[in-house]
Design a protein around this motif. Structure first.
Motif, PDB file in Angstrom:
ATOM      1  N   HIS A   4       0.949  -1.371   0.081  1.00 21.46           N
ATOM      2  CA  HIS A   4       0.077  -0.054   0.056  1.00 21.46           C
ATOM      3  C   HIS A   4       0.846   1.250  -0.097  1.00 21.46           C
ATOM      4  O   HIS A   4       0.373   2.350   0.142  1.00 21.46           O
ATOM      5  CB  HIS A   4      -0.922  -0.058   1.176  1.00 21.46           C
ATOM      6  CG  HIS A   4      -1.923  -0.955   1.262  1.00 21.46           C
ATOM      7  ND1 HIS A   4      -3.129  -1.081   0.430  1.00 21.46           N
ATOM      8  CD2 HIS A   4      -2.035  -2.272   1.877  1.00 21.46           C
ATOM      9  CE1 HIS A   4      -3.903  -2.148   0.372  1.00 21.46           C
ATOM     10  NE2 HIS A   4      -3.232  -2.725   1.394  1.00 21.46           N
ATOM     11  N   THR A   5       2.015   1.090   0.337  1.00 21.47           N
ATOM     12  CA  THR A   5       2.987   2.199   0.275  1.00 21.47           C
ATOM     13  C   THR A   5       3.221   2.622  -1.225  1.00 21.47           C
ATOM     14  O   THR A   5       3.809   1.951  -2.032  1.00 21.47           O
ATOM     15  CB  THR A   5       4.168   1.989   0.926  1.00 21.47           C
ATOM     16  OG1 THR A   5       4.047   1.441   2.019  1.00 21.47           O
ATOM     17  CG2 THR A   5       5.309   3.029   1.073  1.00 21.47           C
ATOM     18  N   PRO A   6       3.061   4.000  -1.595  1.00 22.45           N
ATOM     19  CA  PRO A   6       3.091   4.297  -3.008  1.00 22.45           C
ATOM     20  C   PRO A   6       4.755   4.749  -3.395  1.00 22.45           C
ATOM     21  O   PRO A   6       5.507   4.929  -2.437  1.00 22.45           O
ATOM     22  CB  PRO A   6       2.629   5.821  -3.000  1.00 22.45           C
ATOM     23  CG  PRO A   6       2.516   6.296  -1.638  1.00 22.45           C
ATOM     24  CD  PRO A   6       2.265   5.060  -0.835  1.00 22.45           C
ATOM     25  N   ALA A   7       5.058   4.345  -4.603  1.00 20.58           N
ATOM     26  CA  ALA A   7       6.393   4.484  -4.825  1.00 20.58           C
ATOM     27  C   ALA A   7       6.778   6.018  -5.122  1.00 20.58           C
ATOM     28  O   ALA A   7       5.985   6.968  -4.892  1.00 20.58           O
ATOM     29  CB  ALA A   7       6.605   3.849  -6.319  1.00 20.58           C
ATOM     30  N   PHE A   8       8.158   6.253  -4.909  1.00 16.07           N
ATOM     31  CA  PHE A   8       8.557   7.570  -5.078  1.00 16.07           C
ATOM     32  C   PHE A   8       8.100   8.463  -6.004  1.00 16.07           C
ATOM     33  O   PHE A   8       7.653   9.722  -5.891  1.00 16.07           O
ATOM     34  CB  PHE A   8      10.205   7.613  -5.052  1.00 16.07           C
ATOM     35  CG  PHE A   8      10.789   8.973  -5.263  1.00 16.07           C
ATOM     36  CD1 PHE A   8      11.089   9.070  -6.464  1.00 16.07           C
ATOM     37  CD2 PHE A   8      10.870   9.822  -4.264  1.00 16.07           C
ATOM     38  CE1 PHE A   8      11.753  10.658  -6.788  1.00 16.07           C
ATOM     39  CE2 PHE A   8      11.511  11.151  -4.608  1.00 16.07           C
ATOM     40  CZ  PHE A   8      11.851  11.478  -5.785  1.00 16.07           C
ATOM     41  N   ILE A   9       8.071   8.133  -7.246  1.00 15.48           N
ATOM     42  CA  ILE A   9       7.515   8.980  -8.411  1.00 15.48           C
ATOM     43  C   ILE A   9       5.938   9.007  -8.191  1.00 15.48           C
ATOM     44  O   ILE A   9       5.430  10.013  -8.351  1.00 15.48           O
ATOM     45  CB  ILE A   9       7.979   8.251  -9.639  1.00 15.48           C
ATOM     46  CG1 ILE A   9       9.101   8.232 -10.008  1.00 15.48           C
ATOM     47  CG2 ILE A   9       7.103   8.984 -10.861  1.00 15.48           C
ATOM     48  CD1 ILE A   9       9.787   7.555 -11.165  1.00 15.48           C
ATOM     49  N   ALA A  10       5.345   7.977  -7.629  1.00  9.52           N
ATOM     50  CA  ALA A  10       3.838   8.101  -7.528  1.00  9.52           C
ATOM     51  C   ALA A  10       3.496   9.094  -6.646  1.00  9.52           C
ATOM     52  O   ALA A  10       2.626  10.050  -6.628  1.00  9.52           O
ATOM     53  CB  ALA A  10       3.181   6.843  -6.843  1.00  9.52           C
ATOM     54  N   ARG A  11       4.597   9.354  -5.369  1.00 13.69           N
ATOM     55  CA  ARG A  11       3.987  10.504  -4.365  1.00 13.69           C
ATOM     56  C   ARG A  11       4.444  11.939  -5.219  1.00 13.69           C
ATOM     57  O   ARG A  11       3.676  12.528  -4.831  1.00 13.69           O
ATOM     58  CB  ARG A  11       5.209  10.284  -3.028  1.00 13.69           C
ATOM     59  CG  ARG A  11       4.740   9.174  -2.323  1.00 13.69           C
ATOM     60  CD  ARG A  11       5.380   9.247  -0.948  1.00 13.69           C
ATOM     61  NE  ARG A  11       6.984   9.259  -0.948  1.00 13.69           N
ATOM     62  CZ  ARG A  11       7.692   8.150  -1.064  1.00 13.69           C
ATOM     63  NH1 ARG A  11       7.031   6.893  -1.175  1.00 13.69           N
ATOM     64  NH2 ARG A  11       9.001   8.284  -1.285  1.00 13.69           N
ATOM     65  N   PHE A  12       5.459  11.767  -5.952  1.00 15.45           N
ATOM     66  CA  PHE A  12       5.601  13.058  -6.605  1.00 15.45           C
ATOM     67  C   PHE A  12       4.383  13.627  -7.327  1.00 15.45           C
ATOM     68  O   PHE A  12       4.043  14.853  -7.533  1.00 15.45           O
ATOM     69  CB  PHE A  12       7.022  12.867  -7.542  1.00 15.45           C
ATOM     70  CG  PHE A  12       7.208  14.159  -8.527  1.00 15.45           C
ATOM     71  CD1 PHE A  12       7.952  15.278  -7.904  1.00 15.45           C
ATOM     72  CD2 PHE A  12       6.768  14.292  -9.823  1.00 15.45           C
ATOM     73  CE1 PHE A  12       7.861  16.204  -8.740  1.00 15.45           C
ATOM     74  CE2 PHE A  12       7.138  15.192 -10.652  1.00 15.45           C
ATOM     75  CZ  PHE A  12       7.612  16.441 -10.196  1.00 15.45           C
ATOM     76  N   PHE A  13       3.837  12.507  -8.215  1.00 14.47           N
ATOM     77  CA  PHE A  13       2.710  12.798  -8.931  1.00 14.47           C
ATOM     78  C   PHE A  13       1.575  13.235  -8.013  1.00 14.47           C
ATOM     79  O   PHE A  13       0.877  14.335  -8.549  1.00 14.47           O
ATOM     80  CB  PHE A  13       2.433  11.732 -10.082  1.00 14.47           C
ATOM     81  CG  PHE A  13       3.111  11.750 -11.211  1.00 14.47           C
ATOM     82  CD1 PHE A  13       2.403  12.027 -12.332  1.00 14.47           C
ATOM     83  CD2 PHE A  13       4.297  11.400 -11.259  1.00 14.47           C
ATOM     84  CE1 PHE A  13       2.806  12.197 -13.747  1.00 14.47           C
ATOM     85  CE2 PHE A  13       5.054  11.530 -12.681  1.00 14.47           C
ATOM     86  CZ  PHE A  13       4.224  11.903 -13.846  1.00 14.47           C
ATOM     87  N   GLU A  14       1.390  12.814  -7.089  1.00 16.74           N
ATOM     88  CA  GLU A  14       0.286  12.997  -6.063  1.00 16.74           C
ATOM     89  C   GLU A  14       0.376  14.334  -5.505  1.00 16.74           C
ATOM     90  O   GLU A  14      -0.614  15.196  -5.370  1.00 16.74           O
ATOM     91  CB  GLU A  14      -0.043  11.999  -5.301  1.00 16.74           C
ATOM     92  CG  GLU A  14      -0.560  10.321  -5.566  1.00 16.74           C
ATOM     93  CD  GLU A  14      -0.711   9.534  -4.735  1.00 16.74           C
ATOM     94  OE1 GLU A  14       0.069   9.859  -3.267  1.00 16.74           O
ATOM     95  OE2 GLU A  14      -1.046   8.384  -4.781  1.00 16.74           O
TER      96      GLU A  14
END
Length: 871
Positions: A4-14
């Motif tokens: 469930h932990t978002p990846a690094f790039i996913a956090r950047f996009f969010e």
């Protein structure tokens, strides 16, 4: 691994991309206008030359020497040879008819017309000389002067022995050695008169360059320019073809027809096949991809909403047009990004080569993937009832992370190819990496702007484009995941044992445009050369000397190299102007006078039988009594040693004894000449160093360079992908899980190559980074969607993102599939390997990765799954 932990790039996009999406939605027209302005600038970079310089600026260079660094010794030497040596390339005109005299009349009719042809680009003549007839009288008069001193001494010795043998027969006191071995006696006798006769008569050529039966007469034309200059070669070839057509060969004899051959035609045909197949493949591949996209994103016709026939017809027309909406929405941003890519490539690297020319198709296939994932997720969100802005935000913030990760890893993999000296890799890496990033940008920024425009114009209708998602509560584990993993491991172990047997294709015949009509002409030219000249030595390597004295030294060194090359001899003949204008004619004339005196005073009186007839014929050749000069030498003899300035060049020709269409032979030939760029060159006694060069020597350098750089490039590509995946996921386990289907996919690919004999070669090696990139892309998209959906979502991930993966792979494979049908062997192999590799990595991403995720998920789920879960 916590799924469930978002990846690094996913956090950047969010966290960062929401304002960008909102801006694109509100100012979509500004984004579109800005993109069009950039496109106009890129177009000027590409085709501004149509106005400014008389031709497009982006050109395709099919010269092999353009694929390796220009500071390589083989390339430096070849460039010097091109600048100084005239007539290396030829245009050969084959006049064919049932009547030789008619062919000869047509040939002599063509001669002044051919010599009068002018290059419109320069106003200078196209041709320097034309050969078709030899000065037989000159060769008959001077044939003995073309022999070596040792051969003339052998002739003198053989005559003396033959005279003594006849004298012994008439001497009553002479008794044969009854116990002598006949074979031993023959061996002691040395070279026979019969063998020597064959040597000096070989110096007299046939009068015409024609087959023995006279059915084919050849005009051998030597241009001022080089066939490596494609515009010159095409202009010359087309001009000569037009001239021959105007002169109507059939009017000289009903059976007469003319064909062109030689290096000029070979180069033109190769270029024509590559460029025409590129255009055909680009158009056909794009059309097939558009049809597939139209099918995947098909929209309803709404015929039932209209009651009248006219209304239904109108609905059918508008509905049919609406089917193309998705294809248009995806194609426009992608085409613009490709124009940006090649506009930048023109500024950065100048042009394309035979490896990079098909990147139009490759980039269209790879870039469309980003669009399919983006548009598929957008329609899926709209179908759930979300508005346009909300759907765009969900798409970019969620799917965009996976697209960005995939694009960055793939682009980084391509950019690592730039460290290679082999320009087939480095240019490919720059253009492909740049194209991936620009197409990603276009799909994440420009596509939402066009989608917004489509929504404003009410031409977009959200319909289900994925497989049925199923019950949201269906979180059952996947079946048979253990069997899949065990099978993958088994395949890997078996294939790994046989991987060392994978081989490389060295035969250049299988990597060219093997047109049947061109092969027929080549066979005729070969037969004609054997008939008319006694040999077809092929293309020689050339060494330029600095002076006349250096040339003498160089010839001696090369003769010594040829004599020592006994293990795997590759040098057939070393030829210089000294062979056509012997520097030791005075010494030879002295030996000839001795032989003439021997013949006149003794041989004709005592020798009988067939040898007497040989001596009578020899006596005519012995009439030569003074050396001939360069001015007296026929043009056909000295022409091959002309420099571009019309003077006799200081260079030597080295002819191979092996077929250089085999790359291994080319490498051995270059090694024997000590002229690979990794070698020290040919050293002369005066301390100078020379390098031989030719197309085959450059090809040898290129093959060795490509093999070395391919190992480096693939290693760096793999290392870069692993590093970026780790930086993205911040964990070893998801990184390994994403790489798992790629590893299995390559093992399966190698197994197929071993089973069907598919070899790596100069062309298909460059698709390996494409396959690697796709294998990673598919895994990244599935992994990101799995992170988003959470534990127990594998069935949903396969039905949604998995279906998009299938769509993207099929569309990309459609682009590559067109290469399978081209006439160029190297490009055909590129298409075949790409399609097989892409389909395999897709299957492993959809089968092996979910199985690995399921195995990991069940092992780390608190408690054991119940019976229902295991069903």
């Amino acid at each position: 691994m916590t799924t469930h932990t978002p990846a690094f790039i996913a956090r950047f996009f969010e966290q960062r991309m929401e304002p960008v999406v909102a801006f694109v939605y509100r100012r979509y027209w500004l984004v579109i206008v800005a993109a069009l302005v950039v496109t106009l600038v890129a177009l000027y970079s590409l085709i501004g030359g149509l106005v400014v310089e008389g031709g497009p600026k982006l050109r395709v260079n099919t010269d092999l020497s353009s694929l390796i660094p220009q500071n390589y010794k083989s390339v430096e030497s070849l460039n010097k040879i091109k600048a100084k040596v005239a007539g290396i390339d030829k245009l050969e005109i084959l006049i064919q008819s049932d009547d030789f005299e008619s062919s000869l009349r047509f040939g002599e009719h063509l001669l002044p017309l051919l010599m009068a042809l002018e290059n419109p680009a320069t106003g200078e003549p196209y041709l320097s000389t034309i050969e078709y007839r030899q000065d037989v009288e000159f060769f008959e008069r001077n044939q003995l002067l073309f022999l070596s001193q040792n051969t003339l001494l052998d002739l003198k010795t053989s005559l003396e022995d033959r005279i003594q043998e006849e004298k012994n027969k008439i001497n009553p006191l002479f008794v044969d050695d009854l116990f002598a071995d006949d074979d031993e006696s023959d061996a002691e006798g040395g070279v026979t008169l019969e063998e020597l006769e064959a040597r000096y008569e070989a110096q007299v050529p046939k009068e015409y360059l024609a087959t023995d039966d006279g059915s084919v007469l050849m005009l051998r034309c030597f241009p001022f320019g080089s066939s490596l200059n494609l515009s010159f070669a095409q202009s010359l070839y087309n001009t000569v073809e037009d001239l021959i057509a105007r002169e109507n060969p059939a009017s000289f004899h009903p059976s007469m027809f003319v064909e062109l051959g030689g290096e000029v035609r070979n180069r033109v045909e190769e270029y024509t096949v590559i460029t025409t197949d590129a255009v055909r493949n680009l158009g056909g591949g794009m059309l097939l991809q558009i049809l597939l996209i139209t099918f995947f994103f098909r929209q309803p016709l709404y015929l039932n909403r209209r009651k009248s026939l006219l209304g239904k017809a109108a609905a059918l027309v508008t509905g049919s047009a609406r089917q193309l909406i998705a294809a248009v929405l995806l194609a426009i941003p992608l085409l613009l990004s490709i124009i940006w890519t090649f506009g930048l490539a023109r500024l950065a690297i100048g042009g394309l080569n035979t490896i990079t020319v098909f990147l139009f198709v490759i980039l269209f296939g790879m870039g469309i993937d980003f669009g399919i994932h983006t548009y598929s997720r957008y329609l899926e969100t709209r179908l759930s009832g979300a508005g346009v802005l909300e759907s765009l935000e969900t798409t970019i913030l969620k799917t965009g992370a996976g697209i960005c990760t995939a694009a960055m890893t793939t682009a980084a993999a391509f950019f690592t190819l730039m460290v290679a000296d082999f320009k087939g890799f480095s240019d490919f890496g720059f253009i492909a990496g740049t194209g991936i990033l620009l197409s990603m940008t276009a799909m994440l920024v420009l596509l939402p702007a066009f989608v917004t425009l489509g929504e404003k114009l009410k031409v977009i209708h959200a319909v289900r484009v994925t497989l049925p998602v199923g019950d949201e509560a269906d979180r059952r584990p996947l079946k048979h995941y253990r069997s899949v993993l065990i099978g993958a491991v088994a395949i890997g172990v078996v294939v790994a044992v046989f991987v060392p047997r994978l081989s490389f294709e060295y035969d250049f015949r299988d990597l060219r445009a093997n047109l049947p009509e061109l092969q027929g002409v080549k066979a005729k030219i070969h037969d004609l050369k054997v008939d008319a000249e006694g040999e077809d030595l092929g293309s020689p390597a050339v060494i330029l000397a600095d002076s006349h004295e250096d040339l003498l030294e160089l010839v001696e060194v090369l003769d010594s190299l040829k004599a020592r090359d006994t293990e795997f001899p590759t040098i057939e003949k070393v030829e210089s102007i000294f062979d056509k204008l012997p520097h030791d004619q005075d010494e030879k004339l002295g030996i000839i006078r001795d032989i003439r005196r021997l013949v006149d005073e003794e041989a004709l009186d005592v020798v009988q039988g067939e040898d007497r007839e040989r001596i009578v014929k020899l006596r005519r050749a012995l009439e030569v009594d003074e050396p001939f000069t360069l001015d007296q030498t026929p043009l056909s003899v000295k022409r091959k040693f002309f420099g571009k300035d019309g003077s006799i060049g200081e260079f030597v020709l080295i002819y191979p004894s092996v077929l250089l269409r085999d790359g291994k032979n080319s490498i051995e030939f270059a090694r024997d000449l000590q002229s690979l760029s990794t070698m020290d060159g040919i050293q002369t006694p005066s301390g100078k160093t020379y390098y031989a060069s030719s197309g085959s020597v450059v090809a040898a350098d290129m093959l060795l360079l490509m093999q070395r750089d391919s190992k480096i490039a693939i290693s760096l590509t793999t290392a870069m992908i692993v590093l970026l995946l780790f930086l993205n996921f911040r964990s070893v386990k998801p990184t390994l899980l994403v790489l798992c289907p790629l590893a299995v996919g390559f093992l399966v690919l190698w197994g197929i190559q071993l089973a069907f004999g598919i070899k790596y070669n100069l062309f298909n090696m460059v698709v390996l980074p494409v396959i690697i990139g796709y294998g990673v892309d598919d895994g990244v998209h599935i992994m990101h969607r799995y992170f988003e959906e959470g534990v127990g979502s594998l069935r949903r991930v396969i039905r949604t993102t998995g279906f998009a993966v299938i769509m993207t792979t099929i569309t990309t494979s459609a682009g590559f599939a067109g290469l399978i049908f081209v006439r160029h062997g190297g490009l055909k192999s590129m298409g075949s390997l790409a399609v097989i590799g892409l389909m395999i990595t897709m299957l492993t991403s959809l089968i092996v990765l979910p199985a690995a995720l399921q195995w990991y998920e069940l092992r780390h789920r608190p408690g054991k799954p119940d019976a229902d879960d295991r069903s």
